[in-house]
Design a protein around this motif. Structure first.
Motif, PDB file in Angstrom:
ATOM      1  N   ALA A   3      38.934  47.844  50.669  1.00 59.31           N
ATOM      2  CA  ALA A   3      39.502  47.372  49.392  1.00 59.31           C
ATOM      3  C   ALA A   3      38.495  46.470  48.695  1.00 59.31           C
ATOM      4  N   ILE A   4      38.301  46.715  47.412  1.00 56.48           N
ATOM      5  CA  ILE A   4      37.346  45.920  46.632  1.00 56.48           C
ATOM      6  C   ILE A   4      38.104  44.800  45.926  1.00 56.48           C
ATOM      7  N   THR A   5      37.632  43.573  46.084  1.00 57.32           N
ATOM      8  CA  THR A   5      38.327  42.429  45.487  1.00 57.32           C
ATOM      9  C   THR A   5      37.766  42.102  44.100  1.00 57.32           C
ATOM     10  N   ALA A   6      38.561  41.403  43.314  1.00 59.65           N
ATOM     11  CA  ALA A   6      38.127  40.977  41.981  1.00 59.65           C
ATOM     12  C   ALA A   6      36.928  40.038  42.078  1.00 59.65           C
ATOM     13  N   ALA A   7      36.885  39.239  43.160  1.00 59.99           N
ATOM     14  CA  ALA A   7      35.760  38.304  43.343  1.00 59.99           C
ATOM     15  C   ALA A   7      34.455  39.066  43.554  1.00 59.99           C
ATOM     16  N   GLN A   8      34.524  40.192  44.299  1.00 60.91           N
ATOM     17  CA  GLN A   8      33.325  41.015  44.509  1.00 60.91           C
ATOM     18  C   GLN A   8      32.840  41.616  43.191  1.00 60.91           C
ATOM     19  N   VAL A   9      33.799  42.127  42.416  1.00 57.90           N
ATOM     20  CA  VAL A   9      33.454  42.717  41.108  1.00 57.90           C
ATOM     21  C   VAL A   9      32.807  41.664  40.213  1.00 57.90           C
ATOM     22  N   LYS A  10      33.368  40.450  40.222  1.00 59.94           N
ATOM     23  CA  LYS A  10      32.821  39.382  39.385  1.00 59.94           C
ATOM     24  C   LYS A  10      31.397  39.016  39.819  1.00 59.94           C
ATOM     25  N   GLU A  11      31.197  38.924  41.148  1.00 62.02           N
ATOM     26  CA  GLU A  11      29.852  38.572  41.641  1.00 62.02           C
ATOM     27  C   GLU A  11      28.833  39.633  41.241  1.00 62.02           C
ATOM     28  N   LEU A  12      29.216  40.911  41.384  1.00 64.84           N
ATOM     29  CA  LEU A  12      28.292  41.996  41.028  1.00 64.84           C
ATOM     30  C   LEU A  12      27.994  41.987  39.526  1.00 64.84           C
ATOM     31  N   ARG A  13      29.011  41.716  38.723  1.00 62.22           N
ATOM     32  CA  ARG A  13      28.801  41.639  37.264  1.00 62.22           C
ATOM     33  C   ARG A  13      27.883  40.470  36.910  1.00 62.22           C
ATOM     34  N   ASP A  14      28.108  39.328  37.573  1.00 60.43           N
ATOM     35  CA  ASP A  14      27.278  38.142  37.308  1.00 60.43           C
ATOM     36  C   ASP A  14      25.819  38.413  37.671  1.00 60.43           C
ATOM     37  N   ARG A  15      25.617  39.195  38.723  1.00 63.99           N
ATOM     38  CA  ARG A  15      24.257  39.427  39.211  1.00 63.99           C
ATOM     39  C   ARG A  15      23.543  40.554  38.481  1.00 63.99           C
ATOM     40  N   THR A  16      24.301  41.465  37.856  1.00 64.15           N
ATOM     41  CA  THR A  16      23.663  42.643  37.244  1.00 64.15           C
ATOM     42  C   THR A  16      23.945  42.801  35.753  1.00 64.15           C
ATOM     43  N   GLN A  17      24.927  42.050  35.237  1.00 67.47           N
ATOM     44  CA  GLN A  17      25.298  42.122  33.815  1.00 67.47           C
ATOM     45  C   GLN A  17      25.838  43.494  33.399  1.00 67.47           C
ATOM     46  N   VAL A  18      26.441  44.242  34.332  1.00 65.34           N
ATOM     47  CA  VAL A  18      27.019  45.545  33.964  1.00 65.34           C
ATOM     48  C   VAL A  18      28.505  45.368  33.669  1.00 65.34           C
ATOM     49  N   GLY A  19      29.117  46.423  33.128  1.00 68.38           N
ATOM     50  CA  GLY A  19      30.547  46.383  32.804  1.00 68.38           C
ATOM     51  C   GLY A  19      31.409  46.363  34.053  1.00 68.38           C
ATOM     52  N   MET A  20      32.683  45.987  33.867  1.00 67.14           N
ATOM     53  CA  MET A  20      33.589  45.817  34.999  1.00 67.14           C
ATOM     54  C   MET A  20      33.813  47.124  35.759  1.00 67.14           C
ATOM     55  N   MET A  21      34.061  48.220  35.044  1.00 64.69           N
ATOM     56  CA  MET A  21      34.329  49.493  35.711  1.00 64.69           C
ATOM     57  C   MET A  21      33.096  50.001  36.455  1.00 64.69           C
ATOM     58  N   ASP A  22      31.923  49.846  35.836  1.00 62.10           N
ATOM     59  CA  ASP A  22      30.683  50.259  36.511  1.00 62.10           C
ATOM     60  C   ASP A  22      30.490  49.466  37.794  1.00 62.10           C
ATOM     61  N   ALA A  23      30.780  48.171  37.736  1.00 61.72           N
ATOM     62  CA  ALA A  23      30.638  47.308  38.913  1.00 61.72           C
ATOM     63  C   ALA A  23      31.601  47.751  40.013  1.00 61.72           C
ATOM     64  N   LYS A  24      32.853  48.036  39.619  1.00 57.62           N
ATOM     65  CA  LYS A  24      33.859  48.432  40.618  1.00 57.62           C
ATOM     66  C   LYS A  24      33.485  49.768  41.260  1.00 57.62           C
ATOM     67  N   LYS A  25      33.064  50.745  40.431  1.00 58.30           N
ATOM     68  CA  LYS A  25      32.687  52.073  40.959  1.00 58.30           C
ATOM     69  C   LYS A  25      31.520  51.948  41.947  1.00 58.30           C
ATOM     70  N   ALA A  26      30.544  51.093  41.598  1.00 59.06           N
ATOM     71  CA  ALA A  26      29.369  50.919  42.467  1.00 59.06           C
ATOM     72  C   ALA A  26      29.777  50.307  43.803  1.00 59.06           C
ATOM     73  N   LEU A  27      30.694  49.345  43.775  1.00 55.60           N
ATOM     74  CA  LEU A  27      31.162  48.714  45.012  1.00 55.60           C
ATOM     75  C   LEU A  27      31.939  49.700  45.877  1.00 55.60           C
ATOM     76  N   VAL A  28      32.732  50.562  45.231  1.00 50.18           N
ATOM     77  CA  VAL A  28      33.471  51.591  45.971  1.00 50.18           C
ATOM     78  C   VAL A  28      32.480  52.554  46.636  1.00 50.18           C
ATOM     79  N   ALA A  29      31.469  52.984  45.859  1.00 53.61           N
ATOM     80  CA  ALA A  29      30.460  53.915  46.382  1.00 53.61           C
ATOM     81  C   ALA A  29      29.680  53.306  47.541  1.00 53.61           C
ATOM     82  N   ALA A  30      29.506  51.978  47.480  1.00 55.53           N
ATOM     83  CA  ALA A  30      28.731  51.281  48.523  1.00 55.53           C
ATOM     84  C   ALA A  30      29.623  50.713  49.622  1.00 55.53           C
ATOM     85  N   ASP A  31      30.916  51.045  49.555  1.00 53.58           N
ATOM     86  CA  ASP A  31      31.882  50.563  50.552  1.00 53.58           C
ATOM     87  C   ASP A  31      31.873  49.041  50.667  1.00 53.58           C
TER      88      ASP A  31
END
Length: 291
Positions: A3-31
């Motif tokens: 399960a991907i948490t909102a905190a993980q999505v936020k951290e990935l967005r903060d570090r890469t400046q990508v959109g929320m959905m792109d961040a979530k999809k990438a985290l799902v793909a990377a487990d």
């Protein structure tokens, strides 16, 4: 699947400046693996670079002490930035620097056992913690030694939030200090491209290759494009290859050469780097203020 948490999505967005959905999809793909998710985004061309994880939480001071051909770069932490301007804290930092440069300890346990004002540094830190009412800790140090024909360049940014020490063979102290200012500002990762670990180089090359293929470039020119991107990346992380901040027409190596010098090494300490910040729950914090 994790399960991907909102905190993980936020951290990935903060570090890469990508959109929320792109961040979530990438985290799902990377487990859920943050570093793999960053690679996924880079391969898709969505993230050009990613900031290091770990918000800087610790306050305090970094300092440089030089005694002849020996220098020590140290970091002493406090809990709040207010303490960094405290006279007792500043005096403690000064004494620690002097003890380290005089004794050249082999590691942190040896450094903490050094004596200042009749007690060990460890005991002095605990005593100062009791006086100030805030945890004081001597976190790390690095000893640098130079030859008689070398020059140290020392630079403290923002009264000790960043400490940069450069060793230059030949040239003069002013040249070395100019390069230390560059190190403080640009934060190179390595002295030269030859110092980049082979596995890190291979990893970046693989990511650039995937990114280039995904851009639809003709197969026969992919290696050439990848080589160009790898070279650009190497020039950005290697001190001697970087454009010199005071004269962008020259690399740092060329600037040193123009002053009859060669850069031999550098140390850069930024207060709190790599220390995880205590994450407060924002909702709980707001609700706590309402009650």
């Amino acid at each position: 699947m994790m399960a991907i948490t909102a905190a993980q999505v936020k951290e990935l967005r903060d570090r890469t400046q990508v959109g929320m959905m792109d961040a979530k999809k990438a985290l799902v793909a990377a487990d859920g693996d943050m570093d793999k998710a960053i690679d996924v985004l880079r391969e898709k061309g969505l993230a050009k670079a990613a900031k290091k994880a770990g918000n800087v939480a610790a306050e305090g001071l970094a300092a440089i002490t030089i005694d002849g051909n020996v220098a020590a770069v140290i970091e002493v932490n406090s809990e709040t930035d207010f303490v960094a301007s405290n006279d007792k804290f500043q005096n403690f930092v000064k004494l620690v620097g002097q003890a380290v440069v005089a004794n050249k300890p082999a590691d942190m346990p040896a450094a903490l056992a050094l004596t200042i004002d009749g007690q060990t540094i460890d005991e002095a830190a605990k005593a100062l913690t009791a006086v100030i009412g805030e945890k004081i800790s001597f976190r790390r140090f690095e000893i640098v030694e130079k030859g008689d024909g070398d020059h140290f360049g020392a630079y403290l940014h923002n009264a000790g939030q960043i400490a940069a020490l450069v060793t230059v063979e030949g040239a003069d102290e002013e040249t070395a200090r100019d390069i230390a200012m560059h190190v403080a500002a640009i934060n190179p990762k390595f002295l030269s491209r030859e110092d980049v670990p082979a596995d890190q180089l291979a990893h970046e090359k693989a990511v650039f290759t995937e990114e280039t293929i995904n851009e639809g470039k003709p197969e026969k020119i992919v290696p050439r494009i990848v080589e160009g991107r790898v070279n650009k990346w190497l020039s950005e992380i290697s001190l001697v290859d970087q454009e010199f901040v005071k004269d962008s027409d020259k690399t740092v190596a060329e600037y040193a050469q123009s002053k009859n010098g060669t850069v031999k090494g550098f140390v850069r300490f930024e207060v709190g780097e790599g220390i995880e910040k205590k994450q407060d729950n924002f909702v709980d914090e707001v609700m706590g203020q309402i009650k």
